[in-house]
Enzyme design. Structure first.
Site, PDB file in Angstrom:
ATOM      1  N   CYS A 107      -2.391   9.346   2.597  1.00  0.00           N
ATOM      2  CA  CYS A 107      -2.019   8.919   1.397  1.00  0.00           C
ATOM      3  C   CYS A 107      -3.129   8.994   0.436  1.00  0.00           C
ATOM      4  O   CYS A 107      -2.966   9.112  -0.994  1.00  0.00           O
ATOM      5  CB  CYS A 107      -1.695   7.268   1.323  1.00  0.00           C
ATOM      6  N   GLU A 143       0.866  -1.244  -0.017  1.00  0.00           N
ATOM      7  CA  GLU A 143      -0.095   0.183  -0.068  1.00  0.00           C
ATOM      8  C   GLU A 143       0.964   1.102  -0.069  1.00  0.00           C
ATOM      9  O   GLU A 143       1.502   1.568   1.133  1.00  0.00           O
ATOM     10  CB  GLU A 143      -1.049   0.102   1.210  1.00  0.00           C
TER      11      GLU A 143
HETATM   12  P1  NAD Z   1       8.238   5.253   4.521  1.00  0.00           P
HETATM   13  O1  NAD Z   1       8.222   4.683   3.234  1.00  0.00           O
HETATM   14  O2  NAD Z   1       9.230   6.412   4.825  1.00  0.00           O
HETATM   15  O3  NAD Z   1       8.060   4.311   5.702  1.00  0.00           O
HETATM   16  C1  NAD Z   1       7.181   3.315   6.111  1.00  0.00           C
HETATM   17  C2  NAD Z   1       7.915   2.219   6.909  1.00  0.00           C
HETATM   18  O4  NAD Z   1       9.083   1.577   6.305  1.00  0.00           O
HETATM   19  C3  NAD Z   1       8.365   2.858   8.159  1.00  0.00           C
HETATM   20  O5  NAD Z   1       7.985   1.959   9.418  1.00  0.00           O
HETATM   21  C4  NAD Z   1       9.860   2.840   7.855  1.00  0.00           C
HETATM   22  O6  NAD Z   1      10.582   2.844   9.219  1.00  0.00           O
HETATM   23  C5  NAD Z   1      10.129   1.776   7.046  1.00  0.00           C
HETATM   24  N1  NAD Z   1      11.264   1.833   6.375  1.00  0.00           N
HETATM   25  C6  NAD Z   1      11.880   2.654   5.512  1.00  0.00           C
HETATM   26  N2  NAD Z   1      12.756   2.406   5.071  1.00  0.00           N
HETATM   27  C7  NAD Z   1      12.962   0.933   4.964  1.00  0.00           C
HETATM   28  C8  NAD Z   1      14.034   0.096   4.705  1.00  0.00           C
HETATM   29  N3  NAD Z   1      15.004   0.318   3.871  1.00  0.00           N
HETATM   30  N4  NAD Z   1      13.827  -1.169   4.982  1.00  0.00           N
HETATM   31  C9  NAD Z   1      12.730  -1.684   5.838  1.00  0.00           C
HETATM   32  N5  NAD Z   1      11.849  -0.735   6.147  1.00  0.00           N
HETATM   33  C10 NAD Z   1      11.957   0.708   5.947  1.00  0.00           C
HETATM   34  O7  NAD Z   1       6.737   6.107   4.690  1.00  0.00           O
HETATM   35  P2  NAD Z   1       6.334   6.945   5.637  1.00  0.00           P
HETATM   36  O8  NAD Z   1       6.831   8.352   5.587  1.00  0.00           O
HETATM   37  O9  NAD Z   1       6.318   6.438   7.127  1.00  0.00           O
HETATM   38  O10 NAD Z   1       4.872   7.437   5.460  1.00  0.00           O
HETATM   39  C11 NAD Z   1       4.288   8.094   4.356  1.00  0.00           C
HETATM   40  C12 NAD Z   1       4.260   7.237   3.110  1.00  0.00           C
HETATM   41  O11 NAD Z   1       3.352   6.383   3.400  1.00  0.00           O
HETATM   42  C13 NAD Z   1       3.338   8.168   2.119  1.00  0.00           C
HETATM   43  O12 NAD Z   1       3.862   7.970   0.648  1.00  0.00           O
HETATM   44  C14 NAD Z   1       1.967   7.732   2.148  1.00  0.00           C
HETATM   45  O13 NAD Z   1       1.151   7.812   0.899  1.00  0.00           O
HETATM   46  C15 NAD Z   1       2.169   6.002   2.380  1.00  0.00           C
HETATM   47  N6  NAD Z   1       0.896   5.595   2.892  1.00  0.00           N
HETATM   48  C16 NAD Z   1       0.253   4.970   2.073  1.00  0.00           C
HETATM   49  C17 NAD Z   1      -0.916   4.323   2.606  1.00  0.00           C
HETATM   50  C18 NAD Z   1      -1.803   3.341   1.586  1.00  0.00           C
HETATM   51  O14 NAD Z   1      -2.587   2.738   2.193  1.00  0.00           O
HETATM   52  N7  NAD Z   1      -1.503   3.318   0.200  1.00  0.00           N
HETATM   53  C19 NAD Z   1      -1.499   4.696   3.678  1.00  0.00           C
HETATM   54  C20 NAD Z   1      -0.674   5.314   4.593  1.00  0.00           C
HETATM   55  C21 NAD Z   1       0.525   5.971   4.130  1.00  0.00           C
END
Ligand code: NAD
Length: 475
Positions: free
Chosen positions: A282, A248
């Protein structure tokens, strides 16, 4: 407050004794710290999950259903406490936090009802030679990685269907908001969930943590919510073990206002689609396309509504927009606004950040934005609304679809036929027709294109957490 790792039903510190500081984004003050897990802790959590999963999968669906229903009840009984936790570590207004808890808990109730309805099928092969029996097994241990913008709902939207289907999970919550995740896991234990079925391991080394978790032979699936950028990395890493993935990812939602729309309703919907949860969703409307005949009226009324938003600490009465999650988020938003203005956009209201402490941005509406301006190509993730004028429906739809993202879209028109026809042409997993909000545990949530793979919620959500097996039988 639950502040340690939860592995196999035991609360403990991480292997190296490190901590993660958790800050209040409204004040920049330290709230507390939680234990930070290492890759070795991730492995221990998968070990525990693998043992627990066998027993959990063998329980009767009715029993799993009742435990999940009790999780819903537990969350609702503790909704004030959980909402307070969300406001503290995320900053969103209290009313949004309460809304998130009700939404998050509902995934338990919905999936308690689905747990007893995982249906297979039986048919006769076209040749008549045998029967085709299709049924669904739990997949095994699921690694769950979640973002900070919905500290509760992004956990339960995965946990509830995964558990309903008989899987166990290892959760890596975001480092910004681990408190809500840990407390929900604690409440799930109190609701009767057996030890080891849910494990929660926050970490500061997410890459190494994730590698260790997915290299474990018991891990069978990855369910991720977050940015498309990180989703791509996790997909590549999951590919080495050919793991099933549900992704997602990010969005870049168009919000379309036709000339026949009820403009007041469109502004109300725009405020919901843009501003709920402090504009950090999102599904947030990211590009506003308004027909030339109504663009001025829409922009003016929208700017007036945005200018009336009370920005501040999510606990304060009347506040409907809290702080952004970090100083970096403020810099990213400000840079997009500055570039749009340099490219010719006009500021109808707002336009910049606010004095600290805390990370606040003034709700902003930009008029006269060029359709290909950088602000229309990036997920803004903040209270900024670029408005683009259009005349021709076909070219506006082409512009709306001119993005690799395809999560949400919104259409305002009083001609329902037109609304449905346009909705069908939008490359978007979710379409709101005369509505600014659409998330519902009973509906399939997910994106097209680079906004994701798979769906969460509805009846199909649970099947994402199952393996399909076909048995050819003769009798
Ligand atoms: P992010 O991708 O930076 O982080 C998400 C998660 O991934 C966090 O737990 C983070 O610690 C982890 N992460 C980051 N780098 C990693 C790696 N190299 N290996 C493993 N894990 C890693 O996103 P964010 O800033 O926390 O959230 C915002 C984003 O999430 C926005 O792009 C938003 O659109 C998206 N989002 C999507 C949905 C959906 O349902 N489509 C819902 C909510 C948020």
């Amino acid at each position: 407050m639950a502040e340690q790792l939860l592995i196999g039903g035991t609360w403990r510190d991480g292997a190296e004794g490190n901590r993660i500081d958790v800050f209040d984004p409204a004040t920049d003050e330290l709230i507390t710290s939680v234990a930070a897990g290492t890759p070795a802790d991730a492995v221990a959590a998968v070990d525990a999950a693998a043992v627990a999963q066998k027993k959990w999968a063998a329980t009767a669906p009715r029993q799993r259903s009742e435990v999940l229903r009790a999780c819903w009840q537990k969350m609702m009984d503790h909704s004030d406490e959980l909402a307070d936790l969300i406001v503290r570590e995320h900053g969103k207004p209290l009313a949004d936090a309460k809304g998130e808890i009700a939404y998050a808990a509902e995934f338990f109730r919905w999936n308690s009802e689905e747990a007893v309805r995982i249906h297979g099928s039986i048919g006769t092969a076209p040749s008549g030679a045998h029967k085709i029996i299709v049924h669904h097994h739990p997949i095994g241990v699921v690694v769950v990685v979640t973002p900070w913008n919905f500290p509760a709902a992004m956990i339960t939207r995965k946990a509830a269907p995964a558990l309903a289907a008989g899987n166990s999970i290892v959760v890596k919550p975001p480092r910004e908001t681990p408190l809500t995740a840990l407390r929900i896991a604690e409440l799930m234990g109190e609701a009767g969930l057996p030890d080891g079925v849910v494990n929660v391991v926050p970490t500061t080394s997410s890459g190494a943590w994730f590698d260790a978790a997915v290299e474990h032979p018991a891990t069978r699936m990855v369910s991720f919510t977050g940015s498309t950028e990180v989703g791509r990395i996790l997909l590549r890493r999951s590919a080495d073990r050919v793991l099933k993935t549900v992704m997602e990812l990010g969005g870049n939602a168009p919000f379309i206002v036709f000339e026949d729309a009820d403009i007041d309703a469109a502004v109300e919907g725009a405020m919901v689609a843009k501003m709920r949860h402090s504009a950090e969703t999102c599904t947030a409307a990211n590009r506003f396309f308004a027909h030339e005949a109504v663009v001025e009226e829409f922009t003016q009324k929208f700017a007036a509504a945005m200018a009336a938003v009370k920005v501040g600490n999510g606990f304060d009465a009347g506040v409907t927009c809290g702080p952004m999650i970090s100083a970096k988020a403020i810099d990213d938003i400000a840079s997009l606004v500055d570039r749009a203005v340099s490219a010719g956009a006009s500021v109808a209201t707002g336009g910049g950040s606010m004095e600290g402490p805390g990370h606040f941005f003034v709700p902003t509406v930009l008029g006269g934005v060029a359709a290909n301006s950088p602000i229309t190509r990036h997920e803004i993730f903040g209270p900024v609304a670029p408005v683009i004028s259009f005349t021709d429906t076909d070219s506006m739809i082409a512009q709306a679809n001119n993005t690799e993202m395809g999560l949400a879209a919104y259409v305002y028109t009083t001609d329902i036929g037109q609304g449905l026809a346009v909705g069908e042409r939008l490359e978007s997993g979710l379409v709101g027709l005369n509505r600014g909000a659409m998330s519902d545990p009973a509906a399939p949530f997910g994106g097209m294109k680079q906004s994701g793979l798979g769906r969460e919620g509805a009846s199909e959500g649970i099947y994402e957490f199952c393996e399909t097996q076909y048995i050819a039988a003769s009798w």
